[in-house]
Enzyme design. Structure first.
Site, PDB file in Angstrom:
ATOM      1  N   LEU A  75      67.352  -4.831  19.344  1.00 44.73           N
ATOM      2  CA  LEU A  75      68.098  -4.008  18.392  1.00 44.73           C
ATOM      3  C   LEU A  75      68.161  -4.791  17.088  1.00 44.73           C
ATOM      4  O   LEU A  75      68.208  -6.037  17.112  1.00 44.73           O
ATOM      5  CB  LEU A  75      69.519  -3.731  18.898  1.00 44.73           C
ATOM      6  CG  LEU A  75      69.652  -2.790  20.109  1.00 44.73           C
ATOM      7  CD1 LEU A  75      71.113  -2.685  20.547  1.00 44.73           C
ATOM      8  CD2 LEU A  75      69.090  -1.404  19.817  1.00 44.73           C
ATOM      9  N   ASP A  76      68.190  -4.075  15.972  1.00 44.91           N
ATOM     10  CA  ASP A  76      68.315  -4.754  14.677  1.00 44.91           C
ATOM     11  C   ASP A  76      69.647  -5.502  14.624  1.00 44.91           C
ATOM     12  O   ASP A  76      70.600  -5.166  15.329  1.00 44.91           O
ATOM     13  CB  ASP A  76      68.297  -3.731  13.529  1.00 44.91           C
ATOM     14  CG  ASP A  76      66.950  -3.032  13.420  1.00 44.91           C
ATOM     15  OD1 ASP A  76      65.956  -3.572  13.935  1.00 44.91           O
ATOM     16  OD2 ASP A  76      66.917  -1.927  12.824  1.00 44.91           O
ATOM     17  N   ARG A  77      69.720  -6.448  13.715  1.00 43.94           N
ATOM     18  CA  ARG A  77      70.940  -7.270  13.579  1.00 43.94           C
ATOM     19  C   ARG A  77      72.168  -6.387  13.358  1.00 43.94           C
ATOM     20  O   ARG A  77      73.239  -6.644  13.900  1.00 43.94           O
ATOM     21  CB  ARG A  77      70.735  -8.237  12.412  1.00 43.94           C
ATOM     22  CG  ARG A  77      71.923  -9.086  12.128  1.00 43.94           C
ATOM     23  CD  ARG A  77      71.603 -10.157  11.097  1.00 43.94           C
ATOM     24  NE  ARG A  77      72.812 -10.918  10.826  1.00 43.94           N
ATOM     25  CZ  ARG A  77      73.556 -10.757   9.754  1.00 43.94           C
ATOM     26  NH1 ARG A  77      73.218  -9.899   8.812  1.00 43.94           N
ATOM     27  NH2 ARG A  77      74.643 -11.481   9.601  1.00 43.94           N
ATOM     28  N   THR A  79      72.566  -3.226  14.227  1.00 43.61           N
ATOM     29  CA  THR A  79      72.728  -2.135  15.210  1.00 43.61           C
ATOM     30  C   THR A  79      73.633  -2.626  16.335  1.00 43.61           C
ATOM     31  O   THR A  79      73.479  -3.753  16.811  1.00 43.61           O
ATOM     32  CB  THR A  79      71.353  -1.732  15.799  1.00 43.61           C
ATOM     33  OG1 THR A  79      70.491  -1.323  14.741  1.00 43.61           O
ATOM     34  CG2 THR A  79      71.479  -0.596  16.804  1.00 43.61           C
ATOM     35  N   LYS A 182      65.604   4.221  12.083  1.00 39.13           N
ATOM     36  CA  LYS A 182      65.883   4.167  10.643  1.00 39.13           C
ATOM     37  C   LYS A 182      64.735   4.802   9.861  1.00 39.13           C
ATOM     38  O   LYS A 182      64.957   5.521   8.886  1.00 39.13           O
ATOM     39  CB  LYS A 182      66.101   2.718  10.199  1.00 39.13           C
ATOM     40  CG  LYS A 182      67.410   2.136  10.729  1.00 39.13           C
ATOM     41  CD  LYS A 182      67.552   0.671  10.368  1.00 39.13           C
ATOM     42  CE  LYS A 182      68.841   0.107  10.961  1.00 39.13           C
ATOM     43  NZ  LYS A 182      68.890  -1.352  10.910  1.00 39.13           N
TER      44      LYS A 182
END
Ligand code: URA
Length: 233
Positions: A75-77, A79, A182
């Site tokens: 997961l992105d930082r 998220t 995104k």
């Protein structure tokens, strides 16, 4: 066991914490593979070790007991939400393999309010741009939410109820290209403000607060395996 003589049959041992000797020799017990669900907090990197000491998921997990835990996808930082870890690398590979079509459900808080026509583009499969390259996304399930589902507590996510000029979209995808959600929502003109993953396959965060984890039960791991589509390998 642990200094006591055991004569009963079928006694339960904890392979990590119990010491078992047979005729004075230590018996090495292989712990079963485990699967852990974490509610990843905002601001935490999906990596098992950060070179410059930034907060990463391994800081939140029982690495001392399970040193071979590894994240199943990323997961992105910024998220929040459910991310799985396992000591079983082959299960991780199966769950991530594109032919297995495991569902990943996200609640995205986006700028503005997408129309049904916008969402249809996601339902039909939208083309996204990734630098020099493009990716044709598979059809996704997309729904505009009037409010956050009751199962998701805003305080356990990065979502901000009442943020002016934003709305919530539930988006379910069956693939996993980097920054896919995104990019998909950006491509319909509604950039993501906050992103929370509410489900991976059959597993959700349940009551976990940001940064908390839980061990999946054997039944939950079976459920996860059964979410693997059979049309692949
Ligand atoms: N898609 C994104 O854009 N970010 C995530 O963290 C996960 C999916």
């Amino acid at each position: 066991m642990n200094g006591a003589v055991v004569t009963e049959m079928g006694i339960q041992v904890d392979p990590i914490h119990d010491e078992v000797l047979f005729d004075g020799t230590r018996v090495v017990l292989e712990p079963d593979n485990v699967v852990i669900a974490l509610n990843k907090p905002d601001g935490c990197y999906t990596t098992m070790r950060d070179q410059v000491g930034r907060e990463c998921v391994a800081d939140l997990l029982p690495m001392g007991d399970y040193p071979s835990l590894y994240h199943i996808g990323r997961l992105d930082r910024d998220t929040t939400g459910v991310i799985l870890f396992s000591t079983d690398g082959s299960l991780g590979n199966e769950l991530l393999h594109p032919s297995r079509h495991v569902a990943k459900e996200y609640i995205a808080q986006v700028k503005g309010t997408p129309t049904q026509k916008d969402l249809d583009k996601l339902r039909q499969g939208i083309l996204i741009r990734r630098g020099e390259n493009t990716h044709q996304c598979a059809p996704a399930e997309a729904e505009l939410l009037k409010k956050l589902p009751r199962s998701i507590r805003a305080e356990d996510s990065c979502l901000e109820v009442g943020l002016p000029g934003t709305s919530f979209v539930r988006l379910t995808i069956h693939e996993g290209v980097k920054h896919q959600v995104k990019l998909m929502l950006g491509a319909i003109g509604h950039p993501v403000v906050h992103l929370h993953r509410s489900r991976f396959g059959t597993v959700s965060c349940g009551a976990l607060k940001q940064g908390e984890w839980r061990m999946l039960s054997a039944d939950e791991v079976d459920g996860l395996r059964s979410s693997l589509s059979a049309d692949g390998r």
